[in-house]
Structures are given as structure tokens and as C-alpha cells.
Design an enzyme around this catalytic site. Structure first.
Site, PDB file in Angstrom:
ATOM      1  N   ARG A  28       0.805  -1.262   0.052  1.00  0.00           N
ATOM      2  CA  ARG A  28       0.029   0.004  -0.001  1.00  0.00           C
ATOM      3  C   ARG A  28       0.760   1.209   0.010  1.00  0.00           C
ATOM      4  NH1 ARG A  28      -3.035  -2.996   3.732  1.00  0.00           N
ATOM      5  NH2 ARG A  28      -4.918  -4.099   2.526  1.00  0.00           N
ATOM      6  N   LYS A  35       3.196  11.245 -11.753  1.00  0.00           N
ATOM      7  CA  LYS A  35       2.226  10.533 -12.369  1.00  0.00           C
ATOM      8  C   LYS A  35       3.043   9.333 -12.576  1.00  0.00           C
ATOM      9  CE  LYS A  35      -0.410  13.486 -15.287  1.00  0.00           C
ATOM     10  NZ  LYS A  35      -0.892  14.087 -16.674  1.00  0.00           N
ATOM     11  N   GLU A  58       9.767  17.474 -25.243  1.00  0.00           N
ATOM     12  CA  GLU A  58       9.026  17.568 -24.078  1.00  0.00           C
ATOM     13  C   GLU A  58       9.735  18.992 -23.463  1.00  0.00           C
ATOM     14  OE1 GLU A  58       6.512  16.115 -22.976  1.00  0.00           O
ATOM     15  OE2 GLU A  58       6.727  13.903 -23.134  1.00  0.00           O
ATOM     16  N   LYS A  91       7.729  22.868 -15.015  1.00  0.00           N
ATOM     17  CA  LYS A  91       6.893  21.631 -14.531  1.00  0.00           C
ATOM     18  C   LYS A  91       6.478  21.695 -13.045  1.00  0.00           C
ATOM     19  CE  LYS A  91       5.462  16.935 -14.977  1.00  0.00           C
ATOM     20  NZ  LYS A  91       5.618  15.697 -15.433  1.00  0.00           N
ATOM     21  N   GLU A 149      -4.221  17.213 -11.648  1.00  0.00           N
ATOM     22  CA  GLU A 149      -4.748  17.521 -13.097  1.00  0.00           C
ATOM     23  C   GLU A 149      -6.058  17.616 -12.945  1.00  0.00           C
ATOM     24  OE1 GLU A 149      -2.534  15.482 -16.106  1.00  0.00           O
ATOM     25  OE2 GLU A 149      -4.613  15.767 -17.253  1.00  0.00           O
ATOM     26  N   ARG A 208      -2.986  21.443 -14.813  1.00  0.00           N
ATOM     27  CA  ARG A 208      -1.891  20.481 -15.264  1.00  0.00           C
ATOM     28  C   ARG A 208      -1.990  19.813 -16.663  1.00  0.00           C
ATOM     29  NH1 ARG A 208       1.293  15.955 -11.395  1.00  0.00           N
ATOM     30  NH2 ARG A 208       2.300  15.068 -13.437  1.00  0.00           N
ATOM     31  N   ASN A 220       0.147  18.444 -21.269  1.00  0.00           N
ATOM     32  CA  ASN A 220      -0.168  17.253 -22.186  1.00  0.00           C
ATOM     33  C   ASN A 220      -0.313  17.975 -23.729  1.00  0.00           C
ATOM     34  OD1 ASN A 220      -0.052  14.813 -20.910  1.00  0.00           O
ATOM     35  ND2 ASN A 220      -2.182  15.702 -19.929  1.00  0.00           N
ATOM     36  N   HIS A 253       0.227  15.779 -26.636  1.00  0.00           N
ATOM     37  CA  HIS A 253       0.179  14.320 -26.261  1.00  0.00           C
ATOM     38  C   HIS A 253      -1.311  13.744 -26.731  1.00  0.00           C
ATOM     39  CE1 HIS A 253       3.528  15.625 -23.732  1.00  0.00           C
ATOM     40  NE2 HIS A 253       3.650  14.262 -23.229  1.00  0.00           N
ATOM     41  N   HIS A 256      -0.146  10.493 -28.201  1.00  0.00           N
ATOM     42  CA  HIS A 256      -0.588   9.146 -27.711  1.00  0.00           C
ATOM     43  C   HIS A 256      -1.458   8.126 -28.530  1.00  0.00           C
ATOM     44  CE1 HIS A 256      -0.376  10.186 -23.229  1.00  0.00           C
ATOM     45  NE2 HIS A 256       0.730  10.302 -23.644  1.00  0.00           N
ATOM     46  N   HIS A 271       7.896   7.791 -27.621  1.00  0.00           N
ATOM     47  CA  HIS A 271       7.115   8.665 -27.125  1.00  0.00           C
ATOM     48  C   HIS A 271       7.412  10.203 -27.483  1.00  0.00           C
ATOM     49  CE1 HIS A 271       4.522  10.599 -24.187  1.00  0.00           C
ATOM     50  NE2 HIS A 271       5.423  11.107 -23.556  1.00  0.00           N
TER      51      HIS A 271
HETATM   52  P1  NAD Z   1      12.555   4.847 -22.231  1.00  0.00           P
HETATM   53  O1  NAD Z   1      12.543   4.945 -20.898  1.00  0.00           O
HETATM   54  O2  NAD Z   1      12.143   3.934 -22.969  1.00  0.00           O
HETATM   55  O3  NAD Z   1      14.154   5.486 -22.362  1.00  0.00           O
HETATM   56  C1  NAD Z   1      14.641   5.558 -23.736  1.00  0.00           C
HETATM   57  C2  NAD Z   1      15.760   4.401 -24.132  1.00  0.00           C
HETATM   58  O4  NAD Z   1      16.808   4.885 -23.664  1.00  0.00           O
HETATM   59  C3  NAD Z   1      15.628   3.133 -23.610  1.00  0.00           C
HETATM   60  O5  NAD Z   1      15.968   2.272 -24.439  1.00  0.00           O
HETATM   61  C4  NAD Z   1      16.698   3.273 -22.328  1.00  0.00           C
HETATM   62  O6  NAD Z   1      17.095   1.856 -22.040  1.00  0.00           O
HETATM   63  C5  NAD Z   1      17.483   4.037 -22.870  1.00  0.00           C
HETATM   64  N1  NAD Z   1      18.491   4.749 -21.975  1.00  0.00           N
HETATM   65  C6  NAD Z   1      17.903   5.382 -20.848  1.00  0.00           C
HETATM   66  N2  NAD Z   1      19.212   5.819 -20.304  1.00  0.00           N
HETATM   67  C7  NAD Z   1      19.887   5.855 -20.990  1.00  0.00           C
HETATM   68  C8  NAD Z   1      21.353   6.483 -20.951  1.00  0.00           C
HETATM   69  N3  NAD Z   1      21.760   7.256 -20.139  1.00  0.00           N
HETATM   70  N4  NAD Z   1      22.153   5.826 -21.975  1.00  0.00           N
HETATM   71  C9  NAD Z   1      21.871   5.082 -22.787  1.00  0.00           C
HETATM   72  N5  NAD Z   1      20.666   4.604 -22.974  1.00  0.00           N
HETATM   73  C10 NAD Z   1      19.690   5.092 -22.001  1.00  0.00           C
HETATM   74  O7  NAD Z   1      11.935   6.176 -22.561  1.00  0.00           O
HETATM   75  P2  NAD Z   1      11.960   7.734 -22.191  1.00  0.00           P
HETATM   76  O8  NAD Z   1      11.888   8.658 -23.408  1.00  0.00           O
HETATM   77  O9  NAD Z   1      12.887   8.055 -21.203  1.00  0.00           O
HETATM   78  O10 NAD Z   1      10.440   7.773 -21.405  1.00  0.00           O
HETATM   79  C11 NAD Z   1       9.088   7.627 -22.154  1.00  0.00           C
HETATM   80  C12 NAD Z   1       8.291   7.355 -21.314  1.00  0.00           C
HETATM   81  O11 NAD Z   1       7.807   7.975 -20.263  1.00  0.00           O
HETATM   82  C13 NAD Z   1       6.748   6.860 -21.753  1.00  0.00           C
HETATM   83  O12 NAD Z   1       6.345   5.648 -21.385  1.00  0.00           O
HETATM   84  C14 NAD Z   1       5.824   7.975 -21.293  1.00  0.00           C
HETATM   85  O13 NAD Z   1       4.571   7.583 -21.349  1.00  0.00           O
HETATM   86  C15 NAD Z   1       6.649   8.449 -20.024  1.00  0.00           C
HETATM   87  N6  NAD Z   1       6.346   9.798 -19.718  1.00  0.00           N
HETATM   88  C16 NAD Z   1       5.675   9.753 -18.388  1.00  0.00           C
HETATM   89  C17 NAD Z   1       5.540  11.115 -17.958  1.00  0.00           C
HETATM   90  C18 NAD Z   1       4.897  11.196 -16.521  1.00  0.00           C
HETATM   91  O14 NAD Z   1       4.739  12.375 -16.270  1.00  0.00           O
HETATM   92  N7  NAD Z   1       5.120  10.416 -15.622  1.00  0.00           N
HETATM   93  C19 NAD Z   1       5.778  12.116 -18.668  1.00  0.00           C
HETATM   94  C20 NAD Z   1       6.318  11.976 -19.978  1.00  0.00           C
HETATM   95  C21 NAD Z   1       6.556  10.811 -20.593  1.00  0.00           C
HETATM   96  N1  GLY Z   2       3.560  14.553 -18.463  1.00  0.00           N
HETATM   97  C1  GLY Z   2       2.367  15.337 -18.259  1.00  0.00           C
HETATM   98  C2  GLY Z   2       2.164  15.530 -16.670  1.00  0.00           C
HETATM   99  O1  GLY Z   2       2.977  15.266 -15.978  1.00  0.00           O
HETATM  100  O2  GLY Z   2       1.293  16.037 -16.280  1.00  0.00           O
END
Ligand code: NAD
Ligand code: GLY
Length: 378
Positions: free
Chosen positions: A133, A155, A197, A239, A249, A253, A257, A260, A264, A277
């Protein structure tokens, strides 16, 4: 106008942006050498166990160093390596984290460390929100995208085949540690994805930052250290300012997006992992700007300016065809599953003049026109 702490380019030294959420407030540490520095972890709760959650790509690069840094604080530091990729942001992979926690008899005080990009960060946060939890967790983002966006704001989620990030929780980390040195190993395509982003913050909140990105894009693409430090810090400031006012949100907030809703749909429509992404968001920024223009909110010059920056960042500006027979309806049906949709009505983050975002619906026919135009090279 969002508050700004230090002028652009003034320092690459350690910086801190605070996210103000009452008893869930936390610092975002930004700088070089942070992964190995004891000070990065000072003040974190003591516990018998810590679990580093990472993936098969990031583990060989950085897991040992994080393990060494944590060894003095926790009696046992375990590591779980998840498969790499957006297509693994699933229940099955999430369960690997729970398997690890339970097989090591991790208790309620166990601290989780998310070491990786947004996929690892979102899944670790979700696991932390629900294991026993709720257990504490720390974000150690290693992609640009994760440092400027996903690690901040709480998030957490996994994907569902029918919709992106549909299952998750709001759950804040204890701290975010952005070591800029880790970005040096990032492939160029991933760096570009992160820039999507960064770019989004300009049109929604700070056109001065947008202008700064326009004039420093080449330095960012070359990872010049002052430029990277400023891009990460300014993104986190914006942010933090937004999330500090609307953690869950209920209104403001949603502006984060921008791009997005279209993005998406591209990710889900093509199959997760086909486009990154950030690539889908980059193209989505252009589509959302075009829709803003179609609604008379911005002029064509603004759309061209944004399109040019997205293109220069190495991101796609022509949208993919998701269904050769009925493309715009395929986009529309995917976008109806967006979390902002209400009673099947799609809500778009649009630009109501440079630097100002608004959340609105739009007639399907107009959206379809924008989709059709966006799928054809200009
Ligand atoms: P990812 O986590 O897939 O990383 C991208 C690639 O880079 C992967 O292959 C990873 O293994 C590699 N990698 C990571 N760090 C590295 C490094 N230092 N050196 C070499 N390779 C490295 O993708 P991302 O772009 O980091 O994140 C995308 C995800 O984030 C999506 O799922 C998206 O929905 C999510 N997201 C969430 C929020 C939120 O607010 N929570 C906001 C934006 C995006
Ligand atoms: N990436 C969108 C949010 O954090 O709200």
C-alpha cells in the site's frame, strides 16, 4: 509567467528546483557527478533494504555505481533489470518488480530507486504506490525526457493495449536526482525525443524559453553542458510550478499534455515502441498547433515557427497513417480513450496565443481535416 531562479547559462554547478506539495514536497537535484555523490542521497530515510529498478540497457552503464553509492545507507541493495522498451510497460513487467520485492522479503520501509528513462520511472513509481500500500521511492532519471518531465510530478502508470498510461496512480517520489553526465551515453534519437518535451514548455508557458531553445538548439544537440543544464532546470521549474498548483490534474496540469492527445494516438495506433514517445509528442505538438490555427487561436507563422523547431530537433513533423482505409476516424477513436476525454468528447491542449495554453474540444470534422493535412508531407 513562471518564476525563474538563475539566468540561462549562468552555471553548470549543482542546482535545486523544489516542488512544493505540502507534506509531499521534494527537491529535484540537477548537476554533474550526482550519481556517485553521497550528498545526493543525504537525508533519505534509512531502511534495511533498497531496490534499484532499472533495465537491461541502463544496468550495465550505471547500476553498479548507484549500488555503490547506496551501500553505505542500506544493509542490502538489490537490483532488478526489466526488459527494455515501451512495449514492456505492462502488468507482466510490473509484476517482476513485485516478485523481486517479495522474494527478498522487502518490508514497508524499503526504498525503491528508479534508474532509467520514463518507462522505468513510471513503472517503479506505480510499483512503489501499491507495494504494501505504498513504499518510498526516488527517481534517478537517465534520459533527457525523464529529467525534464516524467520523473517530476508523480504520474506513474503502465500501458493498456487500448490506451497509453491508462492504469496508474499519482504518487510522488521523495527526490529526483538528475545527473547530467548520464545523458552522455544517450543515443541521438533519444536525445531528440527528450527535446520534444523541452520544446512543449515554451508555447504553453514561456515564450522566452522557446526563443532560448531556438537559439541554443545546436548546442543542445551537441550536449553543450551549460545549455543542457539550463534546459533541464528551466523545464523542471515550469513543471514544478504547474504541478505545485494542480497535482492531480483537475485543471491547469492538463496543459503539460500539449501534443500528447495526438501523440498518444500515434503510439497506440502504430503499436507501442514503433515511434518513441518523444517522437510522437513532437509530431503531436505540430498537429495541436495546426488545430489551434484552424480554430483561429494562432496564426500560420506561429505554426511554422514551431514546426521548424520540431524538425530541427530531429523529430518527425509528418504524422503516420494509422489506417489506410479510414485514417482520421482511427485517430479520432484512439483519441476518445485519452484521459482528458469526457463522455467521449476529446479535449485538446491548444495554444491560445504564444505562451498561453487552453484546453478545449473541437468539431470532429475540423480535427479530421488537420489529421489529413498532417499525414501528407508539406
Ligand atoms: P525510455 O524509458 O524507453 O528510455 C529510452 C531508451 O533509452 C531506452 O532504450 C532506455 O533503455 C535507454 N536509456 C535510458 N537511459 C540511458 C542512458 N543514460 N544511456 C543510454 N541509453 C539510455 O523512454 P523515455 O523517453 O525516457 O520515457 C518515455 C516514457 O515516459 C513513456 O512511457 C511516457 O509515457 C513516459 N512519460 C511519463 C511522464 C510522466 O509524467 N510520468 C511524462 C512524459 C513521459
Ligand atoms: N507529462 C504530463 C504531466 O506530468 O502531467
Amino acid at each position: 509567467m513562471t518564476p525563474q531562479s538563475i539566468p540561462a547559462g549562468a552555471t553548470t554547478g549543482p542546482q535545486q528546483v523544489d516542488i512544493d506539495l505540502a507534506d509531499r514536497s521534494y527537491p529535484i537535484l540537477i548537476g554533474t557527478g550526482l550519481l556517485d555523490a553521497n550528498t545526493s542521497y543525504a537525508g533519505l530515510p534509512r531502511a534495511a533494504t533498497a531496490l534499484i529498478v532499472t533495465n537491461t540497457t541502463v544496468a550495465p552503464l550505471y547500476a553498479q555505481r548507484l549500488q555503490a553509492a547506496l551501500a553505505g545507507r542500506y544493509e542490502r541493495v538489490h537490483t532488478v533489470e526489466l526488459p527494455d522498451g515501451e512495449s514492456f510497460k505492462t502488468w507482466e513487467t510490473l509484476n517482476r518488480i513485485f516478485d523481486e520485492l517479495l522474494s527478498h522479503a522487502c518490508d514497508r520501509k524499503t526504498v525503491l530507486f528508479a534508474l532509467g528513462g520514463g518507462v522505468v520511472g513510471d513503472m517503479t513509481g506505480f510499483a512503489a504506490s501499491s507495494y504494501m500500500r505504498g513504499v518510498p521511492f526516488v527517481q534517478v532519471p537517465t534520459t533527457l525526457l525523464a529529467q525534464v518531465d516524467s520523473s517530476v510530478g508523480g504520474k506513474t502508470a503502465i500501458n493498456h493495449p487500448l490506451g497509453k498510461n491508462m492504469i496508474g496512480a499519482f504518487y510522488q517520489p521523495l527526490r529526483v536526482i538528475c545527473d547530467l553526465d548520464t545523458l552522455k551515453t544517450l543515443p541521438a534519437r533519444e536525445l531528440s525525443a527528450g527535446l520534444a518535451e523541452v520544446i512543449k514548455y515554451g508555447p504553453i508557458a514561456d515564450m522566452a524559453f522557446f526563443e532560448w531553445i531556438e537559439s541554443h538548439l545546436d548546442e543542445l544537440l551537441m550536449q553543450e553542458s551549460h545549455a543542457m543544464a539550463y534546459a533541464v532546470r528551466r523545464s523542471c521549474e515550469i513543471k514544478a510550478w504547474v504541478v505545485g498548483q494542480d497535482e492531480r490534474e483537475s485543471g491547469l496540469r492538463a496543459i503539460l499534455n500539449f501534443g500528447h492527445t495526438f501523440g498518444h494516438a500515434i503510439e497506440a495506433g502504430l503499436g507501442y515502441g514503433q515511434w518513441l514517445h518523444g517522437e510522437a509528442v513532437g509530431c503531436g505538438l505540430v498537429m495541436a498547433a495546426r488545430l489551434s490555427e484552424a480554430l483561429g487561436l494562432v496564426d500560420a507563422a506561429f505554426v511554422e515557427r514551431l514546426t521548424s523547431l520540431v524538425r530541427r530537433a530531429g523529430l518527425p513533423v509528418v504524422a503516420p497513417v494509422l489506417d489506410a482505409a479510414d485514417n482520421s476516424n482511427r485517430y479520432l477513436s484512439l483519441m476518445r480513450v485519452d484521459k482528458k476525454a469526457e463522455a467521449g468528447e476529446i479535449k485538446f491542449v491548444l495554444i491560445d496565443g504564444p505562451g498561453l495554453a487552453t484546453v478545449r474540444s473541437a468539431p470532429d470534422a475540423l480535427v479530421a481535416k488537420v489529421i489529413d493535412a498532417s499525414c501528407i508531407p508539406a
